[in-house]
Design a protein around this motif. Structure first.
Motif, PDB file in Angstrom:
ATOM      1  N   ILE A  77       0.836  -1.207   0.000  1.00 12.54           N
ATOM      2  CA  ILE A  77       0.000   0.000   0.000  1.00 12.54           C
ATOM      3  C   ILE A  77       0.874   1.261   0.000  1.00 12.54           C
ATOM      4  CG2 ILE A  77      -1.581   1.345   1.453  1.00 12.54           C
ATOM      5  CD1 ILE A  77      -3.086  -0.854   0.085  1.00 12.54           C
ATOM      6  N   GLU A  78       2.017   1.205   0.689  1.00 12.35           N
ATOM      7  CA  GLU A  78       2.963   2.337   0.674  1.00 12.35           C
ATOM      8  C   GLU A  78       3.264   2.741  -0.768  1.00 12.35           C
ATOM      9  OE1 GLU A  78       4.937   4.183   3.216  1.00 12.35           O
ATOM     10  OE2 GLU A  78       3.069   3.490   4.158  1.00 12.35           O
ATOM     11  N   GLU A  79       3.600   1.739  -1.566  1.00 14.48           N
ATOM     12  CA  GLU A  79       3.989   1.993  -2.957  1.00 14.48           C
ATOM     13  C   GLU A  79       2.769   2.275  -3.835  1.00 14.48           C
ATOM     14  OE1 GLU A  79       6.799  -0.900  -4.453  1.00 14.48           O
ATOM     15  OE2 GLU A  79       6.291  -0.385  -6.530  1.00 14.48           O
ATOM     16  N   LEU A  80       1.678   1.539  -3.597  1.00 14.49           N
ATOM     17  CA  LEU A  80       0.460   1.739  -4.400  1.00 14.49           C
ATOM     18  C   LEU A  80      -0.055   3.169  -4.271  1.00 14.49           C
ATOM     19  CD1 LEU A  80      -1.760   0.611  -6.226  1.00 14.49           C
ATOM     20  CD2 LEU A  80      -2.965  -0.195  -4.184  1.00 14.49           C
ATOM     21  N   GLY A  81       0.028   3.733  -3.065  1.00 12.77           N
ATOM     22  CA  GLY A  81      -0.413   5.110  -2.852  1.00 12.77           C
ATOM     23  C   GLY A  81       0.314   6.082  -3.778  1.00 12.77           C
ATOM     24  N   VAL A  82       1.611   5.904  -3.885  1.00 11.51           N
ATOM     25  CA  VAL A  82       2.422   6.770  -4.753  1.00 11.51           C
ATOM     26  C   VAL A  82       2.038   6.563  -6.221  1.00 11.51           C
ATOM     27  CG1 VAL A  82       4.767   7.262  -5.566  1.00 11.51           C
ATOM     28  CG2 VAL A  82       4.364   6.781  -3.124  1.00 11.51           C
ATOM     29  N   VAL A  83       1.948   5.295  -6.603  1.00 13.12           N
ATOM     30  CA  VAL A  83       1.685   4.954  -8.005  1.00 13.12           C
ATOM     31  C   VAL A  83       0.297   5.436  -8.433  1.00 13.12           C
ATOM     32  CG1 VAL A  83       1.260   2.961  -9.494  1.00 13.12           C
ATOM     33  CG2 VAL A  83       3.308   3.029  -8.057  1.00 13.12           C
ATOM     34  N   LEU A  84      -0.703   5.260  -7.574  1.00 14.41           N
ATOM     35  CA  LEU A  84      -2.055   5.688  -7.920  1.00 14.41           C
ATOM     36  C   LEU A  84      -2.128   7.211  -8.009  1.00 14.41           C
ATOM     37  CD1 LEU A  84      -5.006   5.130  -8.520  1.00 14.41           C
ATOM     38  CD2 LEU A  84      -5.437   4.862  -6.079  1.00 14.41           C
ATOM     39  N   LYS A  85      -1.499   7.892  -7.067  1.00 14.52           N
ATOM     40  CA  LYS A  85      -1.488   9.352  -7.124  1.00 14.52           C
ATOM     41  C   LYS A  85      -0.829   9.836  -8.421  1.00 14.52           C
ATOM     42  CE  LYS A  85      -0.603  13.756  -5.410  1.00 14.52           C
ATOM     43  NZ  LYS A  85      -1.309  14.742  -4.622  1.00 14.52           N
ATOM     44  N   GLN A  86       0.339   9.258  -8.743  1.00 18.33           N
ATOM     45  CA  GLN A  86       1.033   9.657  -9.978  1.00 18.33           C
ATOM     46  C   GLN A  86       0.140   9.442 -11.199  1.00 18.33           C
ATOM     47  OE1 GLN A  86       4.488   7.095  -9.537  1.00 18.33           O
ATOM     48  NE2 GLN A  86       5.853   8.870  -9.386  1.00 18.33           N
ATOM     49  N   THR A  87      -0.515   8.293 -11.231  1.00 16.08           N
ATOM     50  CA  THR A  87      -1.332   7.948 -12.399  1.00 16.08           C
ATOM     51  C   THR A  87      -2.522   8.894 -12.544  1.00 16.08           C
ATOM     52  OG1 THR A  87      -0.714   5.643 -12.057  1.00 16.08           O
ATOM     53  CG2 THR A  87      -2.598   6.055 -13.494  1.00 16.08           C
ATOM     54  N   LEU A  88      -3.235   9.125 -11.443  1.00 16.88           N
ATOM     55  CA  LEU A  88      -4.409  10.010 -11.508  1.00 16.88           C
ATOM     56  C   LEU A  88      -4.000  11.443 -11.839  1.00 16.88           C
ATOM     57  CD1 LEU A  88      -6.515   8.739  -8.461  1.00 16.88           C
ATOM     58  CD2 LEU A  88      -6.853   8.228 -10.895  1.00 16.88           C
ATOM     59  N   ARG A  89      -2.856  11.840 -11.320  1.00 13.40           N
ATOM     60  CA  ARG A  89      -2.351  13.185 -11.569  1.00 13.40           C
ATOM     61  C   ARG A  89      -1.969  13.340 -13.046  1.00 13.40           C
ATOM     62  NH1 ARG A  89      -2.753  18.025 -10.037  1.00 13.40           N
ATOM     63  NH2 ARG A  89      -0.818  19.160  -9.765  1.00 13.40           N
ATOM     64  N   LYS A  90      -1.351  12.321 -13.602  1.00  7.50           N
ATOM     65  CA  LYS A  90      -0.998  12.357 -15.029  1.00  7.50           C
ATOM     66  C   LYS A  90      -2.267  12.460 -15.885  1.00  7.50           C
ATOM     67  CE  LYS A  90       3.418   9.810 -15.078  1.00  7.50           C
ATOM     68  NZ  LYS A  90       4.217  10.339 -16.201  1.00  7.50           N
ATOM     69  N   LEU A  91      -3.277  11.691 -15.537  1.00 10.11           N
ATOM     70  CA  LEU A  91      -4.537  11.760 -16.301  1.00 10.11           C
ATOM     71  C   LEU A  91      -5.169  13.139 -16.150  1.00 10.11           C
ATOM     72  CD1 LEU A  91      -5.946   8.217 -15.468  1.00 10.11           C
ATOM     73  CD2 LEU A  91      -5.327   9.039 -17.742  1.00 10.11           C
TER      74      LEU A  91
END
Lengths: 335, 335
Positions: free
Chosen positions: A251-265
């Motif tokens: 979850i530590e890593e998923l939080g970063v990855v999901l934020k990056q992805t949504l922000r890119k979109l």
């Protein structure tokens, strides 16, 4: 030349037709966010919602009062209800059962915010952990077999309130899209002895064309047979069929990855309405060797809906290679 | 209590949840029709479209000039193209083929009209006959295996022009929704030796709860596991797997039945945006004993979209028995 591509998991064909991009108004919709006249999800308005099922709270704060960071409540207009027997019955050729299940709302933040992309990484991690907690809890109910977590962000994506939230529907049946994935993946496993999702991850990492983010334990990519422009999946690289078996570290890593992805979109598509859905294996199986959970994100861009309703046949004017390249090139800062 | 209902043909579960009707804005959308600034589909504007493939014309009138009643043109932004080889190929776990096929637009009337429900019965009959003519013609192409006829009516239903039109996509593959119906119907046939559609028609006529119109050779009904509010199907009572095998006499009656149905939906739901899709058997089979062609209509009502995107799981706040009763009670005049 348009191209027909077959989804390797479920066998669905999709037309990738970049020529259609020339169509008038084929593109971009800004999410129609309006500040709700009254926001029942705001901290301080807890009495405007049904009593909470779970909340991550400041020590000492009271249930159904201020002091929470993420809060789960029953949906006020539930599609399924937790009370009652799961009576299955038939009527001639038709089969039915009572709508027993859970329909919950996860309020993702105490302040007014419309897009999860603008929540802090820590906040997003807590939302993911709430998903996990709710699935672990509901899984104990023997009547229920599958949990579907999804988000409607923006009115055009089906949200009826703008304040950031997601939903959980726990079902006495497996939704057909998940069942089709399970069936397709099992067929592949029987034939080749491997998980098709692992093969897909390997092939995506080898070609890189459709990769958006390559993080140590997660891959973000636009799938080969994308149904929608900028359809984006997040998948753990290590084989895990159940979302609720995710670890704290994951979850530590998923939080970063999901934020990056949504922000890119958000940046690439000017804050579009979107949906996401977590596909995860049914409760009544142990870890499946042929399936991997993943999160599918669908931005809702104008002029691309219509035909797929009722046909199950998709025309996508944006090749996933183009979408992935575009998203890779968007720089995002975290927090 | 909400109810889970299983589609007897494809096995898809749908939640019928009337409680959700209480949701704010759950209902009714007027189709957002605007008179196109320039209407390329108007009689006299033939040079604004690609050259016609077929037109039903006044004797003596010239192709691509005025004097037509129904006109078929290639889609200006085609999802598939008729030229080229059907090259099939693979790339690792992925399969693809060239997008060979046909994508045509059927302009349904020479004057400006937005809803097919307001065309004359004769006009609608000619549109149906054009569908049949185009399928018969395209069926001769050995590269193509299935023809999908559909209509987007209103901007919210995906129409990019308001002038009444429908579309035809002829594919080198069978769309997955049709394939799933074929598979489900075949399974039923192997088990019981009957066409599931015939069983369904018999049961609907016996109970009458979901019947909208009972015409001598066609049944109009709201299906048991309706995915959407006011989802309505038109099906021939006599077993026929291919739409293009319809007779002149069949079209005579279908024109009346379709006009009545669309008019009822228009009056009941205040001129909603909608889609319809004709489900018909693939070209490469002779008449199939286990399948019956039918036309599925989906009004697009506000606030009911969202969740089904990507989940394949539907929540329908209007029981089909309620929808059918409502539609039965709407009186319509023809022409």
């Amino acid at each position: 030349m348009p191209e027909l591509r077959k989804d390797p998991i479920v066998g669905r064909w999709v037309i990738i037709a970049p020529e259609r991009l020339a169509r008038p108004n084929a593109y971009t919709t800004r999410a129609d966010h309006q500040k709700d006249a009254f926001d029942p999800f705001l901290e301080g308005n807890e009495d405007a919602t049904p009593p909470e099922i779970l909340a991550y709270r400041q020590p000492g704060s009271d249930a159904n009062g201020p002091g929470w960071r993420v809060r789960v409540i029953p949906n006020k207009f539930p599609a399924l209800k937790i009370e009652g027997e799961l009576t299955k019955r038939g009527d001639g050729i038709y089969d039915m059962m009572n709508g027993v299940g859970a329909h919950e709302v996860i309020i993702e933040c105490p302040h007014f915010e419309t897009n999860m992309s603008r929540l802090s990484v820590d906040n997003i991690r807590e939302v993911m952990w709430v998903y996990r907690d709710r699935l672990v809890d509901l899984k104990k109910d023997p009547r229920l077999v599958h949990g579907l977590i999804f988000k409607n962000s923006g009115r055009q994506a089906g949200a009826s309130l703008d304040h950031c939230h997601s939903q959980l529907i726990v079902n006495p049946i497996v939704p057909i899209n998940v069942q089709e994935e399970l069936d397709g993946a099992l067929e592949f496993y029987r034939y080749r002895g491997r998980c098709i999702f692992s093969d897909m991850i390997q092939q995506e990492l080898a070609t890189e064309d459709r990769v958006v983010i390559d993080s140590p334990n997660f891959l973000v990519f636009c799938p080969f047979a994308s149904r929608f422009p900028f359809e984006t999946w997040i998948i753990p690289k290590a084989h895990k069929s159940h979302f609720e078996d995710v670890t704290r570290q994951g979850i530590e890593e998923l939080g970063v990855v999901l934020k990056q992805t949504l922000r890119k979109l958000e940046l690439a598509l000017d804050d579009p309405p979107y949906n996401y859905v977590i596909h995860t294996a049914p409760f009544d199986h142990k870890d499946l060797p042929h399936y991997t959970w993943h999160l599918e994100i669908f931005p809702r861009l104008a002029g691309v809906a219509g035909f797929e309703w009722g046909s199950g046949f998709y025309i996508n004017p944006v090749a996933p290679e183009e979408a992935a390249k575009f998203l890779r090139d968007v720089d995002v800062d975290l927090d």
